[in-house]
Design a protein around this motif. Structure first.
Motif, short mmCIF file in Angstrom:
data_model
loop_
_atom_site.label_atom_id
_atom_site.label_comp_id
_atom_site.label_asym_id
_atom_site.label_seq_id
_atom_site.Cartn_x
_atom_site.Cartn_y
_atom_site.Cartn_z
N MET A 1 0.85 -1.20 0.00
CA MET A 1 0.00 0.00 0.00
C MET A 1 0.87 1.24 0.00
SD MET A 1 -2.44 1.05 3.11
CE MET A 1 -3.74 1.21 1.96
N LEU A 2 0.38 2.29 -0.66
CA LEU A 2 1.17 3.52 -0.76
C LEU A 2 1.38 4.15 0.61
CD1 LEU A 2 -0.41 5.33 -3.80
CD2 LEU A 2 1.84 4.28 -3.67
N SER A 3 2.58 4.65 0.83
CA SER A 3 2.86 5.31 2.09
C SER A 3 1.93 6.48 2.35
CB SER A 3 4.29 5.83 2.08
OG SER A 3 5.19 4.78 1.95
N ARG A 4 1.69 7.26 1.29
CA ARG A 4 0.84 8.44 1.47
C ARG A 4 -0.58 8.03 1.88
NH1 ARG A 4 -2.62 10.48 -2.10
NH2 ARG A 4 -1.70 9.16 -3.69
N ALA A 6 -1.42 5.21 3.43
CA ALA A 6 -1.37 4.70 4.80
C ALA A 6 -1.36 5.86 5.79
CB ALA A 6 -0.12 3.84 4.97
N ARG A 91 -13.09 14.37 6.68
CA ARG A 91 -13.70 14.33 5.35
C ARG A 91 -12.64 14.58 4.28
NH1 ARG A 91 -15.89 18.21 1.70
NH2 ARG A 91 -17.36 17.19 0.30
N ARG A 95 -11.73 11.89 1.50
CA ARG A 95 -11.83 12.22 0.08
C ARG A 95 -10.60 11.73 -0.67
NH1 ARG A 95 -13.92 16.46 -3.48
NH2 ARG A 95 -12.06 17.60 -3.98
N THR A 96 -9.45 11.86 -0.01
CA THR A 96 -8.21 11.42 -0.66
C THR A 96 -8.15 9.90 -0.76
OG1 THR A 96 -7.28 13.23 0.57
CG2 THR A 96 -5.76 11.90 -0.68
N VAL A 97 -8.73 9.22 0.20
CA VAL A 97 -8.60 7.75 0.20
C VAL A 97 -9.93 7.08 -0.11
CG1 VAL A 97 -6.69 7.73 1.82
CG2 VAL A 97 -8.99 7.67 2.71
N ARG A 98 -10.79 7.80 -0.83
CA ARG A 98 -12.12 7.23 -1.05
C ARG A 98 -12.07 5.99 -1.91
NH1 ARG A 98 -15.78 11.54 -3.88
NH2 ARG A 98 -16.96 9.78 -4.60
N ASP A 99 -10.98 5.77 -2.61
CA ASP A 99 -10.90 4.52 -3.37
C ASP A 99 -10.40 3.37 -2.50
OD1 ASP A 99 -8.53 5.97 -3.30
OD2 ASP A 99 -7.67 4.79 -4.92
N TRP A 106 -17.31 6.38 3.13
CA TRP A 106 -17.12 7.74 2.60
C TRP A 106 -18.42 8.52 2.68
CZ3 TRP A 106 -15.38 12.19 1.38
CH2 TRP A 106 -15.97 12.95 0.37
N GLU A 107 -19.52 7.87 2.31
CA GLU A 107 -20.79 8.59 2.33
C GLU A 107 -21.17 8.99 3.75
OE1 GLU A 107 -23.86 6.57 0.17
OE2 GLU A 107 -22.53 6.34 -1.55
N ASN A 110 -18.94 11.90 4.68
CA ASN A 110 -19.29 13.06 3.89
C ASN A 110 -20.59 13.70 4.38
OD1 ASN A 110 -19.16 14.88 1.72
ND2 ASN A 110 -20.45 13.56 0.46
N PHE A 160 -4.10 0.46 9.42
CA PHE A 160 -3.60 1.81 9.68
C PHE A 160 -4.71 2.72 10.19
CE2 PHE A 160 -0.07 0.38 7.01
CZ PHE A 160 0.96 0.74 7.86
#
Lengths: 317, 532
Positions: A1-4, A6, A91, A95-99, A106-107, A110, A160
């Motif tokens: 997984m990407l550090s950012r 995480a 939020r 939004r950044t990790v909504r995928d 997320w909903e 939000n 995380f």
């Protein structure tokens, strides 16, 4: 997984828990304040000033009245300590990790942020005190965690998210204890400490777990060492450890995992050996510093050194 | 109920000279649209308004929004304006479009390859070299690099419009980073939930396989010999207006959504920073312009770039989609030459027409254009998103004056085009009634081992009456675009369950629900049991 990612998840967990615990303490303190102190032994005092200090916004607390402090802790969008600011930060992170998190989560996050922004929320505070707003945030955060348990993959991402959440809970409980038991203040340490339990919503749990009346020392020990109580420091340390242990590819060589194991063992040892008269503040301080080192280790090992709260620069193109 | 008496279409009339997508000139629905108009009439204006409210609530909740710049400056999030009246394309129409688009994209891909290698088309005297080299998107840094499979334009979206006489024309080619495909996916999902009744008489071709097509195309060009290729989507960040789309695509493809800070080049190999150290990346679907991707080769002040990326690309260790330098093919001045390209590279006649375009570098043409400025559309060559476009017939004297001066100062930066009578489509207004609004169409193509085009595409609609600017940044909305499985009315079957029902599970005699089901079947009689 990407550090950012995480890193973002870790802070999403922290912000969610911060919003929740803020709502609990605000609600608890409001009720205690309303009734005035008990006459016999004043014990632990937890007022608005203490609360602001605990959440890191103690600067000009003295000059504030109750309504102002309340606003600042609940719905003020400018104050970084407010529940609403925590939810907004959550939020942004979500939004950044909504995928990565589930769409349901997320909903939920939000819509929580959107309704706290709504025009009718100030009316929640005015006649009824913080109850409505606090209750709303409490319920919504519980909803998010419930959804995460039901809909999110139990992978690194969840680890995380959980780690961030428990780190924040441990940190806030430690801050509260340190503020409630300033060094050298014997009056606080010997009086009753119902306020602390009410602030974290742990009164019922305490009554069921501990036979003693809610006096300062047993309450502090409960909040520090009681593994069965989910918001106690020992339980949080265990949970952070378990989360990272599961996420790390080689936990036996992992600095933060090792440090957490040692801290958990140390807390267990202190629970058995710490004399009743020992100063609570000093113990808390030592634990807090160790947790800060854990936080540092986590950033170095998993987040490619990313610092707390600092986001990558984004430019609109 | 006849469509004429339906209140929702009352007073609806196509406006000559514009062609209407759903209604013929006499105001009756075109045959493929008849069932849709009846379904809309059943829904009624109130039904449509109510569905619109539900749509806004759902979009806000899910965060399907875009940000507009308000009067005071700060951005406001608004639900993406999806119009609930779909646009219909028959199977036959779509087949023509699809072939024309594939042809065009193939030619553009040849052109990009040619520009960065032999420049045959320049030597033949078809496209002047100064015109190519003078484009801002011409990338000297990638000269001589041929990506795997010779594919440059992995993802393309052409803007199509329909003229008054019904011919399709290409208005613009987008072969850099065409956006909007997530709205195609979201729109279809939202329509199916909000107004399922409209679908009842149709068999609409699905669009939801786009992410899988894209992933397959990216995998097919990725230079990874031994293992499954690692593909990522590269976004400029959450502040970008298309961030939602980047996230949707990454999620649906099941790949990581990365930002520049996640990527690092070591020894001409691209890696991403993960919680378990560096991990090699084989293919990047990038959603930012060439200018920003590598501060060592392009703009040195870019904070969004990855130093050394072009070097890794040159070494062939990573595939980039779309390839660097493709912007040269979607320039509005190069657009003029696309029909010639098709003839030259493919030896075919173009299936889709261009809009008549004037390049203003030639003094005689410029003279002619400046004389007719009030009848033409003037566009800057290097821009997108409807920025800087002046529409002659609707511009004021002052605006025309100003644009004429700018053309005289820098003629190469502008083109002029004949006005296209963009077709209209019935669109719901705020009170739920239908009114004609101008639309275009942006189909999305994926070029991997072959060219795949998702049926339909994004229909953008100008929500203001009479406006022809359909860009969402300028008050445009979108429509779901239906490609029918076949245009013939006979093929539009009523929705039925698939014909043989699946048999009961064999060989599971004991335990649980299947055991009970069998018992019930046995109780129902020997015939039922035999069928099972």
């Amino acid at each position: 997984m990407l550090s950012r990612i995480a890193h973002e998840l870790y802070w999403l967990g922290r912000n969610l828990t911060r919003a929740e615990i803020t709502s609990r303490v605000v609600d608890g303190v409001f009720q205690v304040e309303l009734q005035g102190a008990t006459e016999a032994s004043p014990g632990v005092v937890l007022g608005w000033g203490e609360l602001l200090a605990m959440l890191g916004d103690g600067g000009d607390a003295g000059a504030m009245d109750r309504a102002e402090a309340l606003e600042r802790l609940t719905l003020d969008p400018q104050a970084p300590t407010s529940m609403r600011a925590s939810v907004e930060r959550a939020r942004e992170g979500a939004r950044t990790v909504r995928d990565v998190i589930s769409a349901d989560m997320w909903e939920a996050i939000n819509t929580t942020a959107l309704s706290l922004r709504g025009d009718d929320t100030p009316a929640w505070l005015a006649p009824a005190g913080p109850y409505l707003a606090c209750q709303y945030v409490k319920e919504r955060v519980a909803l998010v965690w419930g959804l995460s348990d039901r809909t999110m993959l139990r992978d690194e991402a969840k680890a995380f998210l959980d780690a961030g959440s428990y780190m924040e809970a441990a940190d806030l409980v430690l801050r509260m204890l340190r503020i409630a038991f300033p060094p050298g203040d014997d009056a606080a340490a010997s009086g009753q400490a119902l306020a602390l339990l009410q602030a974290v919503g742990g009164f019922q749990a305490y009554r069921r777990a501990v036979p003693a009346p809610p006096n300062a020392r047993p309450v502090a020990r409960f909040l520090l060492f009681e593994r069965a109580y989910p918001d106690s420091v020992a339980a949080c340390v265990d949970s952070v450890h378990d989360a990272l242990d599961g996420a790390d590819t080689s936990p036996r060589n992992s600095e933060p995992v090792l440090r957490l194991s040692r801290l958990a063992a140390d807390l267990d040892f202190q629970r058995r050996t710490l004399p009743d008269a020992a100063e609570i503040g000093a113990t808390c301080e030592a634990v807090q510093q160790e947790l800060a080192r854990v936080d540092q280790d986590i950033a170095e090992r998993y987040f490619a050194g990313a610092q707390a709260g600092r986001r990558t620069t984004v430019v609109e193109i | 109920m006849t469509p004429e008496s339906a209140p929702i279409t009352e007073g609806y009339a196509p406006r000559a000279p514009f062609r209407d997508e759903l209604f013929a000139e006499d105001g009756t629905p075109r045959p493929p649209a008849r069932a849709l108009v009846e379904a809309l009439a059943r829904l009624g204006p109130e039904g449509l308004v109510a569905a619109g409210r539900r749509r806004d609530a759902i979009f806000l909740q899910q965060g399907i929004t875009f940000e507009t710049i308000g009067e005071e400056g700060p951005t406001r999030e608004r639900p993406f304006p999806l119009d609930l009246v779909p646009r219909i394309l028959t199977g036959a129409e779509w087949r023509t479009l699809k072939q024309g688009l594939a042809q065009r994209i193939r030619a553009l891909n040849h052109f990009v390859d040619d520009v960065y290698h032999g420049r045959e088309i320049v030597r033949e005297g078809i496209v002047p070299w100064p015109l190519i080299a003078g484009r801002s998107h011409f990338a000297r840094a990638v000269h001589g690099i041929r990506p795997p499979g010779g594919v440059y334009c992995h993802v393309a979206g052409c803007d199509l419009v329909r003229d008054a006489d019904g011919t399709w024309r290409v208005l613009e080619d987008n072969v850099r980073t065409p956006s909007g495909v997530s709205y195609v996916l979201e729109n279809r999902g939202a329509m199916a939930r909000l107004v399922p009744d409209l679908f009842s008489a149709y068999r609409v071709r699905p669009v939801d396989h786009y992410p899988q097509l894209l992933l397959a195309a990216l995998r097919s060009v990725a230079p990874s010999a031994d293992s499954e290729a690692t593909v990522v989507v590269w976004t400029p960040g959450p502040a970008n207006s298309a961030y939602v789309e980047h996230a949707v695509l990454a999620r649906q493809m099941g790949v990581e959504l990365v930002e520049a800070s996640d990527l690092v080049v070591r020894d001409e190999v691209l890696y991403m920073r993960t919680t378990a150290g560096l991990k090699r990346v084989h293919a990047v679907y990038r959603r930012l312009d060439d200018d920003f991707v590598d501060p060592l080769e392009f703009r040195p002040d870019s904070l969004l770039g990855v130093p050394g990326l072009v070097r890794a690309y040159r070494a062939g260790t990573v595939a980039i989609a779309n390839a660097f330098g493709t912007g040269v093919a979607d320039d509005k001045a190069v657009y003029h030459y696309v029909p010639e390209m098709i003839r030259y590279y493919l030896g075919e006649e173009p299936l889709l027409q261009n809009v008549a375009t004037y390049l203003l570098g030639d003094p005689e043409v410029r003279e002619h254009v400046l004389g007719r400025l009030g009848e033409l559309v003037v566009k800057p060559t290097g821009e997108s998103g409807g920025k800087g476009v002046t529409i002659g017939p609707s511009a004021s004297e002052e605006e025309l004056e100003r644009i004429a001066r700018r053309i005289e100062a820098e003629p190469e930066r502008w083109i002029a085009q004949e006005v296209v009578h963009l077709s209209t489509a019935p669109t719901a207004t705020h009170d739920g009634r239908l009114a004609p609004r101008h639309v275009d169409l942006r189909p999305f193509a994926v070029f991997g081992e072959r060219i795949d085009i998702v049926p339909g595409g994004l229909t953008r609609v100008a929500l203001r009456d009479g406006s022809m600017i359909v860009n969402s940044s300028q008050g445009g909305g979108s429509k779901d675009t239906w490609v029918l499985e076949d245009g013939e009315p006979d093929d539009r079957a009523e929705a039925r369950l698939p014909d043989p029902l699946p048999p009961a599970l064999p060989d599971l005699r004991y335990g649980g629900w299947s055991g009970q089901a069998q018992q019930q079947q046995q109780a129902a009689g020997p015939d039922a049991a035999a069928e099972a």
